[in-house]
Design a protein around this motif. Structure first.
Motif, mmCIF file in Angstrom:
data_model
loop_
_atom_site.group_PDB
_atom_site.id
_atom_site.type_symbol
_atom_site.label_atom_id
_atom_site.label_comp_id
_atom_site.label_asym_id
_atom_site.label_seq_id
_atom_site.Cartn_x
_atom_site.Cartn_y
_atom_site.Cartn_z
ATOM 1 N N ASN A 181 -29.625 -0.638 15.181
ATOM 2 C CA ASN A 181 -28.631 0.126 14.435
ATOM 3 C C ASN A 181 -28.391 1.471 15.103
ATOM 4 O OD1 ASN A 181 -28.180 -1.617 12.036
ATOM 5 N ND2 ASN A 181 -30.365 -1.243 11.696
ATOM 6 N N ASN A 220 -22.444 -1.681 1.650
ATOM 7 C CA ASN A 220 -23.515 -2.608 1.965
ATOM 8 C C ASN A 220 -23.016 -4.042 1.842
ATOM 9 O OD1 ASN A 220 -23.664 -3.404 -0.826
ATOM 10 N ND2 ASN A 220 -24.828 -1.535 -1.216
ATOM 11 N N HIS A 247 -25.084 0.857 5.056
ATOM 12 C CA HIS A 247 -24.536 2.112 5.564
ATOM 13 C C HIS A 247 -24.868 3.241 4.594
ATOM 14 C CE1 HIS A 247 -22.320 -0.189 8.568
ATOM 15 N NE2 HIS A 247 -21.953 -1.008 7.600
ATOM 16 N N TYR A 271 -24.886 9.977 9.294
ATOM 17 C CA TYR A 271 -24.549 8.587 8.993
ATOM 18 C C TYR A 271 -25.653 7.716 9.564
ATOM 19 C CZ TYR A 271 -23.047 3.924 10.169
ATOM 20 O OH TYR A 271 -23.020 2.565 10.340
ATOM 21 N N ASN A 318 -27.040 3.397 9.627
ATOM 22 C CA ASN A 318 -27.032 2.004 9.192
ATOM 23 C C ASN A 318 -28.465 1.496 9.264
ATOM 24 O OD1 ASN A 318 -26.545 -0.634 8.518
ATOM 25 N ND2 ASN A 318 -25.372 -1.132 10.360
ATOM 26 N N ASN A 324 -26.037 -5.400 6.363
ATOM 27 C CA ASN A 324 -25.797 -4.011 6.727
ATOM 28 C C ASN A 324 -26.033 -3.105 5.527
ATOM 29 O OD1 ASN A 324 -24.799 -4.027 9.551
ATOM 30 N ND2 ASN A 324 -23.257 -5.394 8.677
#
Length: 219
Positions: free
Chosen positions: A52, A128, A94, A76, A78, A92
């Motif tokens: 990530n 997500n 985020h 930010y 992930n 994922n």
């Protein structure tokens, strides 16, 4: 007498740290950009580490005469993980990650430091793949890291451990599928065990490597 000696030694150590900070002119404020490559996984057998990316702003404020800093920022990140297809595929997660902690900057020279860091993070999850953190959209946990600087350049290693269990909607769908289709065959014999299996809330852990540059407080 022993107590006096201990206090005297502590005072001398503090004075030496203060002198080092003043001699090397440790900045009161550091601000920089950080970018990280990371590997995230859950603590279940079905999880695989997934690469990530994270990036954002980091701020350090000196809070003592010696180079002790409170650090925070906003990034930010992930923290997605890999799952095989029968578990729903890759997931994922985020986040808008906010770390808070304490860091000591040890100077090897006026332009070179090592910076151990310990603290925590809070991270609202804004997108997500059906992942929930104990039914909420906020992730939180412990962060340990160590950074190295040369002039304005920064490199570091770190490890995040989530304190909020995660949940995937796919687990709920798959559990319902097994209950609806296989209950009459053998599900009832293992009811308690399978409920525990499907109702797990695995924890996320992330290892990351960071590069960056300080545009305020770098030398």
């Amino acid at each position: 007498m022993k107590t006096k000696h201990i206090l005297l030694a502590a005072l001398c150590a503090m004075l030496s740290l203060t002198a080092a900070a003043e001699n090397f002119n440790a900045p009161r404020v550091q601000v920089g950009l950080r970018g990280s490559l990371s590997l995230s996984t859950w603590n279940i057998d079905e999880s695989e580490a997934l690469p990530n990316f994270a990036g954002g702003l980091q701020v350090a404020l000196r809070v003592a005469p010696f180079p002790l800093y409170v650090e925070t920022g906003v990034q930010y990140a992930n923290k997605g993980i890999g799952l095989d297809d029968r578990w729903g595929g890759d997931v994922n997660q985020h986040e808008l990650l906010i770390p808070v902690g304490v860091s000591y900057h040890h100077y090897f020279s006026p332009s070179t430091t090592i910076q151990p860091f310990a603290g925590f993070y809070v991270a609202p999850v804004f997108e997500n793949d059906g992942v929930k953190c104990f039914g909420s959209n906020v992730d939180a946990g412990v962060r340990l890291a160590v950074g190295f600087t040369y002039k304005a350049l920064y490199a570091g290693l770190g490890f995040d451990v989530s304190a909020t269990g995660h949940r995937s909607d796919y687990f709920d769908e798959e559990r319902d599928h097994w209950r609806d289709n296989y209950r009459d065959h053998w599900y009832d014999d293992w009811h308690d065990g399978w409920d525990d299996y499907w109702d797990r809330h695995p924890f996320n852990s992330t290892f990351y490597v960071t590069l960056g540059v300080n545009f305020v407080g770098g030398k």
